[in-house]
Design a protein around this motif. Sequence first.
Motif, mmCIF file in Angstrom:
data_model
loop_
_atom_site.group_PDB
_atom_site.id
_atom_site.type_symbol
_atom_site.label_atom_id
_atom_site.label_comp_id
_atom_site.label_asym_id
_atom_site.label_seq_id
_atom_site.Cartn_x
_atom_site.Cartn_y
_atom_site.Cartn_z
ATOM 1 N N GLU A 330 1.004 -1.170 0.036
ATOM 2 C CA GLU A 330 -0.151 -0.034 -0.155
ATOM 3 C C GLU A 330 0.886 1.201 -0.017
ATOM 4 N N ASN A 331 1.786 1.293 -0.771
ATOM 5 C CA ASN A 331 2.800 2.447 -1.090
ATOM 6 C C ASN A 331 3.495 2.304 -2.206
ATOM 7 N N CYS A 373 2.893 0.362 5.580
ATOM 8 C CA CYS A 373 3.470 0.840 4.232
ATOM 9 C C CYS A 373 4.542 0.041 3.602
ATOM 10 N N CYS A 407 -2.345 1.958 4.960
ATOM 11 C CA CYS A 407 -1.026 2.708 4.969
ATOM 12 C C CYS A 407 -1.628 4.253 5.060
ATOM 13 N N SER A 410 0.095 6.725 1.963
ATOM 14 C CA SER A 410 -0.516 7.033 0.821
ATOM 15 C C SER A 410 -2.025 7.068 0.533
#
Length: 444
Positions: A330-331, A373, A407, A410
């Motif tokens: 998730e980044n 993240c 995360c 982001s």
Amino acid sequence: MGTLSKSIAIIGLVLFLSYTFLMNPSYQLPLFPAKPQEKFPVIKASPTNISHIVFGTVGSVNTWKHKRSYIESWWQPNVTKGYIFMDSAPGNEYLPWPSTSPPFRVSEDITKLKGYPNYSNKIQLRIVQTVLEVFREGDENVRWYVMTDDDTVLVIDNLVDMLAKYDHTKYLYIGTNSECTHNNFAFSFDMAYGGAGYALSYPLMEALSKTLEMCIERYPHLYTSDNVLGACVADLGVDRTHEQGFHQIDLHGDISGLLSAHPNTPFLSLHHIDTIDPIFPSKNRSESINQLLQAAKFDHSRILQQTICYNKPISWTFSVSWGYSVHIYENVLPRSFLKKPLETFTPWWSGSGKEPPFFMFNTRWPSFTGNPCVDPHSFFADSNQNIDGNQILTTFSRRSSRGLLACAASGNHSAEPITKIMVISPIPKTVEVSILYHRIIVFT
């Protein structure tokens, strides 16, 4: 006077050499060297294929019932050539011997070797002697001998493609070292580790057949068979040619982090299957190997190759190990970071006194703080199928819930609801295409 003596000596040397060349036909040189294509025609060999390879595998009757499935996962009846060398004759429970396994041979009596009394590790002496025994089988039209253990799995098509790159008429010794620094330090950084498998060209095997028994006497202090063989090959003036696709797997535990970041080089072998967790979490060891090799049947050149791509609108990163796993981050994470294997495994030697660095490659540690993240959502392959005649569809299922919040850095776009991922890849026309271009579909 000194100058005169030197002149006489030089004239005498010239006369001696002239006499030698003129009177001994073996030293005569033509005034005009013949063109190679006229006197020494160059015959271009056909491409190396599976019929040019003989496999030598070392096994044991005591473990055959358990190891048999590993060998039969890659052995191709009526296609592959080779033998499995047992420490004793198989009992009636294994007879008649099936065609799904390599033909068996009983290893020769190593007690007759002159070096036998000096070796502390007698089993390893039997293994190195197998190199001679497979050569003595006298198979015709052989270019390469590939030596393996009975707990080693091979990707045959990739192995053929790899060997086809090399000149089989030269002395060649091809393999890899251990993943662990300590193992290489303890044995050798330069030898090809036998569990991972190694390849010997026919000319080198022929040379070894004349020197190996004498060489064995020279190295009783070396503990492993591959160390002895590596020393004997080195004594013939041959260095190991390194191929990354062989995998010794001197590791313990979960090696998914390593396989999910496989370098873009053809995957050739996997060793020590019994010392690691099943590579697919929902399957046992044999099922896991069959699942991986089933994907290789769809495209052997692409298996385990890592591809990294991004969904920029929601700042997600996808890392695809083709036919094996998908990670969602998730980044937006750089490739230089993701190509380092996630350290889900432990080294072979991990007791006191074993200090880092543990591995022969860079790794990234799992996020023990549970950082959403950088911690991946992990998915593993379930199935592969052809679609539309020119594409391969691979379906991946979630391993387990990550159990973390999204995360925030982001944009709080959580991948937690995703249960399945489909990766659609073109059937490649070349190897170069096979490591590129995936279309990813996610399902919640």
